[in-house]
Write a protein that holds these residues in place. Structure first.
Motif: not given
Lengths: 363, 363
Positions: A101, A146, A324, A328
């Motif tokens: 991410i 996150i 992933l 992000g």
DNA sequence: TCGCTTTCAGAAAGCGCTTTCTGATACGGT
DNA sequence: ACCGTATCAGAAAGCGCTTTCTGAAAGCGA
């Protein structure tokens, strides 16, 4: 005269430590002076903030180049122009899930010429709060959280008392994964639906006896995946007794430990084990093998996330693939996009079930 | 009156965008005023820079607490106190090698209450220079370059013109992996010796026919590992012809491609393949399997680094283990430790050969 | 009691920029 | 020739802190 004892370093008297003299950084004033203009004009010429005669602009540019001028970001930030850093808080960059991410965040940040202040909490909630405060001090333009929220009143309150003032002061916040109490923009992986789809797929393979290797129950990610998995099984009339859900830390070793606990529990061996993250599944794989069990012949194994290396395992791990890096990237986009109105924005990323060799067909 | 059309947001007139009003951050002046002292005293009380009567100190503390005061890091940095950020530049945080090192850096930074500005160059040399410049602008206290240097005159010169002024201005720099041209503190993995030891171990297993899957030849890490491997073989009288060294990108897919090239090259199949990094080895493993080769029965495979997941592969990968997080930690320590004299300091980390299932004994 | 040092708080200067405000110059229209 | 209006450069005021400098008060010995 003891000329011979004098420091080597002729032009800067009194230096005895052998270190080279420290030169002061070049300032905008120096550039302006060399170019023969005022600092104001130099600033405008360099930043293109306002029209400057072409000749002067060139002179300033040349002077800056010649002196190797680099603006002082702190001075710039202080003088009012927005800071060019974003903060990212995750549990552990060493974990492939967060690394993937973060990698997406970095790429997106690079495109916008932003610097990323990355911090790992190493799963200590207190450190998360401390980092938040440091990022506020840095006047980070945006903060990305996150990793899943913790369902814990005290923690949620502490988080909120850091975040609320930051938001009031114009800061932007986005989270990846569900946070029960936070009214901020969010990137939500399809934990429930993905786990449910995985359950259906596994049932489709003929499995009826399951066990789940879960992480700490306070994590929203864990809660959602377990709930989704259970719901998916229920659709097919398969029940998942609470005794078949074993908890462990959210790490490789946690998965290993949970798998051991499951095997030592003495219950009947399930035909399929679902670890709520790939990282835990990797630990479980090792544990099952240590006990002499063959995957998938003796027991099937599935994970969640599709982190980079699990497709390389033998057998390759059945899992739910999440994009992933894109997640992000999306989190940064969300945080930086001008908010319209009061509504929080949510971006969902569906997980895709990828059946690989670690799960067999039950006749 | 069109009272009904008025913005909901009663106490701040004229807001039509529905956004909550932005409040100004609390400043030190506000704290000082509330505590009934001068800003100077408030600063001293909060930082413990000088003696302040206990009663005043308590009043300032209480005021700061009550207002939720957070110092402006930019103002602090500008006013002369050292900045509290360090910069880390690596190729890609998504790569487990860098992620592991970065993880160690983060842990060490956390202990010192430093914030880490992390940047991924995504292997574009130009971006490395750009980041360096941004980190200089941020007046980062130290800059860590993680990952091997490129042996290329132009690049080395560009790097040096960024780094030299930074060093002269008192900045600290440390690198992980060898940089041919940089006179800075360094953490050096035992690439040569580790590769040589691996070669000896493999020869000890009975192997005589080798191939090497190498990365770009300009990378010092690649050069050192290949050279070390070759030297180790030479000790045992085994030669490694240049034709048996295949280049690929420094990634999983690069390893895959290099392995394919090797197999398609048509030469005799070696009994053992050495990929210069574990990540490349993973790609090679996939490629070899796709061609129907069994590991290690048909061909043995070894890597380098011992990144987290390769011990979980089946068969587990033989490799040279490097203490990655410790190396990251050491780099930060090195950069932050007060330099004594002109000498650059070097910290070496030996690699340890770990023989696992991916390499078989040749009878 | 006086004059000395010592202790501690406030005034003010400045860190390096951006930006508003002010002023000079050139231009066009009448 | 004159005035209003753009256009662009410089002066100066901060941004929010730290730190030096200055000064008041207190403590002490003579």
């Amino acid at each position: 005269m003891d000329e011979l004892d004098a420091p080597r370093n002729g032009h800067q008297a009194g230096r005895r430590d052998g270190r080279p003299p420290e030169r002061q950084p070049v300032t905008l004033d120096a550039v302006a002076r060399l170019a023969g203009v005022s600092p104001a004009t130099a600033s405008r010429a360099l930043n293109g903030t306002a029209r400057v005669r072409e000749e002067l602009r060139a002179r300033v540019r040349a002077a800056a180049e010649a002196l190797g001028y680099i603006p002082n970001a702190h001075a710039q930030a202080l003088a009012g122009s927005a800071s060019s850093t974003v903060g990212v808080i995750c549990h552990d960059v060493g974990d492939p899930y967060f690394a993937a991410i973060a990698s997406g965040v970095m790429a997106a940040a690079a495109e916008r010429n932003l610097l990323v202040l990355l911090s790992s909490t190493f799963r200590e909630p207190g450190r998360e709060i401390a980092y938040l405060s440091m990022l506020r001090a840095q006047r980070a333009r945006a903060i990305l959280l996150i990793g899943s929220g913790i369902q814990d009143r005290a923690w949620e309150r502490a988080l909120d008392t850091e975040l609320a003032p930051y938001l009031r002061e114009g800061g932007r916040v986005a989270v990846v994964s569900r946070h029960r109490s936070l009214r901020v923009d969010a990137v939500l992986p399809g934990n429930r639906t993905g786990a449910a789809a995985l359950a259906r797929a596994l049932v489709g393979l003929g499995h009826r006896e399951f066990a789940v290797l879960a992480g700490p129950s306070a994590l929203t990610t864990v809660a959602d995946r377990v709930a989704g998995f259970r719901a998916g099984l229920a659709e097919a009339g398969v029940e998942l007794p609470a005794s078949r859900v074993v908890r462990g830390a959210f790490t490789r070793d946690g998965g290993h430990a949970a798998a051991c606990e499951l095997l030592d529990g003495g219950g009947p061996l399930p035909t399929c084990v679902f670890a709520v993250t790939d990282v835990m599944a990797v630990g479980a794989l090792a544990a099952l093998r240590e006990r002499g069990l063959r995957i998938p012949e003796d027991v099937s194994l599935a994970g969640f996330d599709d982190v980079p290396l699990v497709r390389e395992l033998t057998p390759a791990l059945t899992t739910v693939a999440l994009p992933l890096p894109e997640m992000g990237r999306a989190a940064l986009d969300l945080a930086l996009r001008e908010p319209r109105g009061e509504r929080v924005r949510v971006e969902r990323f569906a997980g895709e079930v990828v059946v690989r060799g670690s799960t067999r067909v039950v006749p």
